[in-house]
Design a protein around this motif. Structure first.
Motif, PDB file in Angstrom:
ATOM      1  N   ALA A  10       0.826  -1.201   0.000  1.00 41.41           N
ATOM      2  CA  ALA A  10       0.000   0.000   0.000  1.00 41.41           C
ATOM      3  C   ALA A  10       0.865   1.258   0.000  1.00 41.41           C
ATOM      4  O   ALA A  10       0.544   2.245  -0.680  1.00 41.41           O
ATOM      5  CB  ALA A  10      -0.927   0.001   1.219  1.00 41.41           C
ATOM      6  N   HIS A  62       2.483   1.524  -3.660  1.00 44.34           N
ATOM      7  CA  HIS A  62       1.570   1.855  -4.753  1.00 44.34           C
ATOM      8  C   HIS A  62       0.741   3.099  -4.484  1.00 44.34           C
ATOM      9  O   HIS A  62       0.127   3.639  -5.405  1.00 44.34           O
ATOM     10  CB  HIS A  62       0.650   0.666  -5.046  1.00 44.34           C
ATOM     11  N   GLY A  63       0.689   3.560  -3.252  1.00 46.58           N
ATOM     12  CA  GLY A  63      -0.001   4.803  -2.935  1.00 46.58           C
ATOM     13  C   GLY A  63      -1.478   4.755  -3.254  1.00 46.58           C
ATOM     14  O   GLY A  63      -2.231   3.967  -2.699  1.00 46.58           O
ATOM     15  N   ASP A  64      -1.906   5.629  -4.179  1.00 48.17           N
ATOM     16  CA  ASP A  64      -3.320   5.723  -4.520  1.00 48.17           C
ATOM     17  C   ASP A  64      -3.817   4.512  -5.306  1.00 48.17           C
ATOM     18  O   ASP A  64      -5.016   4.281  -5.379  1.00 48.17           O
ATOM     19  CB  ASP A  64      -3.584   6.994  -5.344  1.00 48.17           C
ATOM     20  N   ASP A  65      -2.924   3.773  -5.894  1.00 48.57           N
ATOM     21  CA  ASP A  65      -3.320   2.589  -6.661  1.00 48.57           C
ATOM     22  C   ASP A  65      -3.404   1.372  -5.733  1.00 48.57           C
ATOM     23  O   ASP A  65      -2.838   0.321  -6.008  1.00 48.57           O
ATOM     24  CB  ASP A  65      -2.310   2.316  -7.783  1.00 48.57           C
ATOM     25  N   ASP A  66      -4.143   1.513  -4.639  1.00 51.76           N
ATOM     26  CA  ASP A  66      -4.183   0.442  -3.651  1.00 51.76           C
ATOM     27  C   ASP A  66      -4.970  -0.769  -4.131  1.00 51.76           C
ATOM     28  O   ASP A  66      -4.934  -1.818  -3.503  1.00 51.76           O
ATOM     29  CB  ASP A  66      -4.733   0.949  -2.323  1.00 51.76           C
ATOM     30  N   TYR A  67      -5.666  -0.657  -5.256  1.00 50.46           N
ATOM     31  CA  TYR A  67      -6.360  -1.827  -5.796  1.00 50.46           C
ATOM     32  C   TYR A  67      -5.363  -2.895  -6.252  1.00 50.46           C
ATOM     33  O   TYR A  67      -5.725  -4.057  -6.385  1.00 50.46           O
ATOM     34  CB  TYR A  67      -7.272  -1.431  -6.953  1.00 50.46           C
TER      35      TYR A  67
END
Length: 159
Positions: free
Chosen positions: A91, A94-99
């Motif tokens: 998490a 990847h930051g905001d790309d947590d998907y």
């Protein structure tokens, strides 16, 4: 063939066997027979009878079962710590790309739910007997009311 008759080759071969023979002998006769045979890097304890297999007056069996329970709990704690660390690192990376970390998140939450089912809400009396009683009470509850978290069945739908 001609090189085996060479005196330098014979001398080098003799020196090699003078140095290698004692080392090989010690390894084959002492080191290899005394090595531990399991392929793990941690100590593997033999499994002892669980608390439900102990007689009520067998203090040694209770103590062994409790020690095994505490070892199993520490292993489960470490597994949960590793899964949480992997999810947090993913998490963070990847930051905001947590998907992208959804599979790690699901694995961690499933493991945390299983850990809580086994060890959660036990308080200060964490031992094998209390965990066994918790499991027994949960099974009785599920037999009477359905799976925990699904809501209680009313009296008319009981089988």
């Amino acid at each position: 063939m001609a090189e085996k008759n060479n005196p330098i080759y014979k001398f080098a071969n003799a020196v090699y066997y003078v140095l290698d023979t004692p080392v090989t002998y010690i390894r084959e006769k002492f080191v290899v027979p005394n090595q531990k045979k399991y392929p793990w890097y941690h100590q593997k304890y033999r499994r002892v009878p669980t608390i439900d297999e102990c007689y009520t007056d067998d203090v040694v069996c209770y103590t062994e079962a409790n020690c095994q329970f505490m070892r199993d709990k520490s292993v489960d704690d470490e597994i949960l710590f590793i899964l949480r660390s992997r999810f947090e690192q993913c998490a963070f990376y990847h930051g905001d790309d947590d998907y992208l970390c959804d599979d790690l998140k699901k694995t961690y939450f499933d493991a945390a739910a299983a850990w809580f089912t086994k060890y959660g809400d036990m308080g200060i009396g964490l031992n094998a007997k209390n965990a066994y009683m918790k499991q027994k009470h949960r099974m009785i509850w599920e037999r009477r009311h359905g799976p925990v978290g699904s809501g209680m069945r009313d009296q008319a739908t009981k089988v």
